[in-house]
Write a protein that holds these residues in place. Sequence first.
Motif, PDB file in Angstrom:
ATOM      1  N   ARG A  21      -3.052  -3.989 -10.008  1.00 43.79           N
ATOM      2  CA  ARG A  21      -2.294  -4.867  -9.115  1.00 43.79           C
ATOM      3  C   ARG A  21      -1.219  -5.645  -9.893  1.00 43.79           C
ATOM      4  O   ARG A  21      -0.067  -5.739  -9.474  1.00 43.79           O
ATOM      5  N   GLU A  54       0.475  -3.770  -0.525  1.00 43.41           N
ATOM      6  CA  GLU A  54      -0.306  -2.666  -0.009  1.00 43.41           C
ATOM      7  C   GLU A  54       0.591  -1.630   0.657  1.00 43.41           C
ATOM      8  O   GLU A  54       0.415  -0.418   0.488  1.00 43.41           O
ATOM      9  N   ARG A  56       0.817   2.299  -0.417  1.00 41.49           N
ATOM     10  CA  ARG A  56       0.496   3.342   0.569  1.00 41.49           C
ATOM     11  C   ARG A  56       1.653   4.309   0.740  1.00 41.49           C
ATOM     12  O   ARG A  56       1.471   5.529   0.746  1.00 41.49           O
TER      13      ARG A  56
END
Length: 360
Positions: free
Chosen positions: A61, A301, A305
Motif C-alpha cells: 500500500r 483501491e 483494481r
Amino acid sequence: MGRKRVFSGIRPTGPIHLGNYLGAIKSWIQLQDRYECIYAIVDYHGMTTPYHPAEMRANVRELLIDYLAAGVDPERSILMVQSAVPEHTELAWILGTVTPIAWLERVPTFKEKAEQHPDYVHLGLLSYGVLMAADIVLYKAEVVPVGEDQLPHLELTREIVRRFHHLFGVRIFPEPQALVPQDTARIMSLTDPEKKMSKTLGPRSLIALSDPPEAIREKIMKAVTDTGPSGERMSPGVANLFQLLKIFGTEEEYRSLRAEYDAGTLRYVNLKRTLADAIIRSLEPFRRRRAELENDPAYLERVLRDGIRRARAIARETMAEVKEACGLLRDEPGLGEAGVAAAAGSKAAGEQAPEAVERR
Ligand code: TRP
C-alpha cells in the motif's frame, strides 16, 4: 500499432528513497508521455529475502502511494501488483524449463543475496531472474527503466528470450533493453558512502521520499563526511552531499558552498544545513500529495483494481500465444473447450498437431 511498452517494478520491502527516485522512478514519470507503461509492485520478488508477512500488505500500500505521489499517472499507465496477475508465475514456470541452472548461478545478485542470508538460499532466490524475465516479456515490454545493478538481469532476460524462441521455433517476445539514467550519478548511503543508497543498509543510511522534515534534517546532519585522513580528493561522503546539493539545491547554493570547499573554508555543518533545507523544500509537494492519498483508500483501491484488470487482459493474450507454442492447452475464454477437444484427440479444434519440439 500501439505504443511500445515499458515495464518496471520495485520490491515492496520498505519506503522508496532518493536513490530509487533518481535512479529509476524519475525516468518512469517521463516515459509515460511516449510509451504504454506498466509499473508493478513485485511482491513475489519481495518474498525472496526474509520478511514479515504482517508487513507485506502495508508495504504494498505504501509503495502504491509512493508511485502515485511521485507522479505515476494511472490514467496513462498501468499500476499493478505482481501476485494479483497469476500469469507472471505461470510464465515463470515455463521460462524456467528453458533456463540452464548455470546461467542463474552466475547472476551477481544471487551470489550477493546468498552471502547476505546464508540460511535463506532457496529455489526462488536462484530463479529470481526467471520470474523477472517473465514479468517483462509477459507484456512484450521493450524498454525497462532500472538501476545499473539490474543490468545482469536484463541480459539474462534476453538470453532466455532467445533460447525460448530457438527451442520452440517462434518469435513471440521482443528482446527488452534496459534504460539506465545517465545524467544522475549514483546516490550513496549517508552512513556508508562507499556503498549505494539501499534499503539493506538500514533507515539511517537513506532519505525516504516519505520521511518527515525532522527525520530528513537529522539524517543529513549525521551523514558521514570525512572518514579517513583528508587527502587531495574529496571524500566519498562529502562528494555525495555535494551531488545531492547539485540536484536539490539552487545553483547559487551549490556554487558558493563548492567555492568554500575549494578555498578550504567550508564548514560541513553549513553544507548539511543548506542541503537538508533543499531536500525538505523539494519533497514538500510529494509529501502533500502523499497525505491526500493516505486519506483516500477508495481511490487507491480503484487504481489497483483497474490496473490489475488492464494488466491481466494483456497477460492473457501473451499466455495464449505461449501455450500455443509450447503445445499446452489453451485457456483463453472461448478457446478452452476447443483446446481440450484437441488434446482429447477430437478434430473439433480444426488444427494440426504442433510439431515436436527438439529439446537440447
Ligand atoms: N529486480 C528488481 C529490483 O530488485 C525488481 C524487479 C522485479 C523488476 N521484476 C522486475 C524490475 C521487472 C524491472 C522489471 O530492483
